[in-house]
Motif scaffolding. Structure first.
Motif, mmCIF file in Angstrom:
data_model
loop_
_atom_site.group_PDB
_atom_site.id
_atom_site.type_symbol
_atom_site.label_atom_id
_atom_site.label_comp_id
_atom_site.label_asym_id
_atom_site.label_seq_id
_atom_site.Cartn_x
_atom_site.Cartn_y
_atom_site.Cartn_z
ATOM 1 N N SER A 1 0.827 -1.202 0.000
ATOM 2 C CA SER A 1 0.000 0.000 0.000
ATOM 3 C C SER A 1 0.862 1.252 0.000
ATOM 4 N N THR A 2 0.533 2.203 -0.885
ATOM 5 C CA THR A 2 1.264 3.463 -0.965
ATOM 6 C C THR A 2 0.289 4.599 -0.801
ATOM 7 N N GLN A 3 0.340 5.310 0.312
ATOM 8 C CA GLN A 3 -0.566 6.420 0.557
ATOM 9 C C GLN A 3 0.147 7.730 0.290
ATOM 10 N N LYS B 1 -10.284 5.738 2.842
ATOM 11 C CA LYS B 1 -8.941 6.308 2.869
ATOM 12 C C LYS B 1 -8.272 6.214 1.502
ATOM 13 N N ASN B 2 -7.303 7.088 1.287
ATOM 14 C CA ASN B 2 -6.462 6.987 0.099
ATOM 15 C C ASN B 2 -5.601 5.730 0.193
ATOM 16 N N GLY C 1 -0.117 -6.533 -12.304
ATOM 17 C CA GLY C 1 -0.091 -5.570 -13.386
ATOM 18 C C GLY C 1 -1.296 -4.652 -13.448
ATOM 19 N N ILE C 2 -2.165 -4.714 -12.443
ATOM 20 C CA ILE C 2 -3.371 -3.873 -12.393
ATOM 21 C C ILE C 2 -3.272 -2.936 -11.201
ATOM 22 N N HIS C 3 -3.577 -1.652 -11.415
ATOM 23 C CA HIS C 3 -3.600 -0.664 -10.337
ATOM 24 C C HIS C 3 -4.951 -0.713 -9.620
ATOM 25 N N TYR C 4 -4.912 -0.753 -8.297
ATOM 26 C CA TYR C 4 -6.112 -0.690 -7.463
ATOM 27 C C TYR C 4 -6.050 0.614 -6.675
ATOM 28 N N CYS C 5 -6.910 1.545 -7.023
ATOM 29 C CA CYS C 5 -6.888 2.884 -6.436
ATOM 30 C C CYS C 5 -8.115 3.078 -5.556
ATOM 31 N N THR C 6 -7.897 3.174 -4.250
ATOM 32 C CA THR C 6 -8.975 3.381 -3.288
ATOM 33 C C THR C 6 -9.091 4.873 -2.995
ATOM 34 N N LEU C 7 -10.297 5.412 -3.163
ATOM 35 C CA LEU C 7 -10.518 6.849 -3.026
ATOM 36 C C LEU C 7 -11.028 7.201 -1.634
ATOM 37 N N PHE D 1 -8.745 16.370 -5.216
ATOM 38 C CA PHE D 1 -9.092 17.633 -4.588
ATOM 39 C C PHE D 1 -9.338 17.411 -3.102
ATOM 40 N N ARG D 2 -9.004 18.470 -2.302
ATOM 41 C CA ARG D 2 -9.113 18.394 -0.842
ATOM 42 C C ARG D 2 -8.278 17.221 -0.326
ATOM 43 N N LYS D 3 -8.883 16.249 0.327
ATOM 44 C CA LYS D 3 -8.130 15.143 0.935
ATOM 45 C C LYS D 3 -7.764 14.027 -0.029
#
Length: 319
Positions: free
Chosen positions: A24-26, A266-267, A274-280, A310-312
């Motif tokens: 995990s990279t925040q 959380k971010n 090979g797939i990006h999983y982006c949690t907003l 934007f913002r957080k």
């Protein structure tokens, strides 16, 4: 040219590169992030400035798509509980809408939990009507991912009928990309979530949906982006119970670039297979517009997949 811009900013600002891993990279708000040759570069917005940001993000390049993203608004007309300020999501969404209007969106996606639980169907429908009135004014082309709170009091049919969406999982093509909306609001036995008949820690993608997903991925020739609520990249309480099975289908297709998800508020970012999983980040967390979070996904022929936060919400540039 892109890498040279990054190196120039890094040199002038005395910032260091951070090795990228599958963990995990925040990324904190107020930074720009770039992935180059397996390294994640962080560039502060104050260092780059407005003109520099536009240059680094390829503002003059031909854009394919601009997609607005929000998640976990949990709107309800009730007092705050802990860090969740339910009523304030209405004003936070209004601010997001104003930002989205500055440049036209191709479509808008809500990644689940647009409402919070109510003690009656009538009250819950009133919450949904109020927040969706604001949401629906932002863009004509809108997509709603089902979250567990969306069907805590309502049935799926009641929720979907209120937002005028035909199905809870489906796919569509836009600007040369194939987009998939998933529904993980099913119990382990395949029963759909509705009216408090479930535990929020038991989300699953049922067999019928898995079969549909496999067929849908097979038929498309385009690159794929997936929208989900519960997370597909973790095995804790926020993760889909059969996430490994879902990931296997996504990876075997060789077509999926990115999965957007919410639910854990959380971010977060992981790269698996090979797939990006982006949690907003959730919009409901914290009081005041400064504690909001929303983003714009930008797809271009000439630059990485870019998420402007934007913002957080953190920013990402993903190859």
């Amino acid at each position: 040219m892109y890498a040279e811009c990054v190196r120039s900013v890094m040199k002038n600002s005395n910032l260091k590169s951070i090795p990228m891993s599958t963990d995990s990279t925040q990324i904190q708000i107020g930074r720009r992030a770039f992935l180059q040759n397996g390294t994640l570069f962080l560039v502060t917005a104050s260092t780059v400035g407005a003109a520099g940001t536009a240059k680094l993000y390829g503002a003059d390049e031909k854009k394919l798509l601009r997609v607005g993203l929000v998640t976990d608004m949990h709107y309800a007309d009730k007092s705050p509980r802990g860090s969740r300020h339910y009523r304030e999501s209405l004003d936070k969404l209004s601010e997001a809408g104003a930002e989205f209007q500055k440049q036209p969106l191709d479509f808008l996606v809500e990644l689940g939990d647009i409402i919070d639980a109510a003690d009656s169907v009538e009250t819950e429908l009133s919450y949904l009507k109020t927040i969706n009135k604001e949401f629906s004014q932002i863009a004509k082309d809108r997509h709603y991912v089902l979250g567990n709170h969306c069907v805590d009091t309502l049935t799926k049919e009641e929720f979907l009928g209120s937002v005028e969406q035909e199905k809870s999982y489906y796919s569509f093509d836009k600007g040369g990309y194939h987009f998939i909306v998933l529904d993980s609001c099913f119990r382990s036995d395949g029963t759909p979530y509705q009216r408090k008949n479930f535990k929020w820690t038991d989300p699953n993608v049922p067999k019928e949906e898995l079969e549909w997903l496999a067929a849908d991925l097979k038929q498309t020739r385009n690159r794929v982006i997936v929208f989900a609520h519960q997370r597909l990249d973790v095995s804790d309480n926020h993760g889909v119970k059969n996430a490994p099975e879902v990931r296997q289908l996504l990876e075997e297709s060789g077509k999926v670039d990115l999965v957007f998800q919410g639910h854990s508020h959380k971010n977060d970012h992981k790269e698996i297979g090979g797939i990006h999983y982006c949690t907003l980040v959730a919009m409901v967390e914290g009081s005041g517009e400064e504690n909001s979070g929303y983003s714009v996904l930008e797809l271009s022929r000439e630059s990485p997949i870019q998420i402007h936060g934007f913002r957080k919400q953190a920013d990402y540039a993903l190859k």
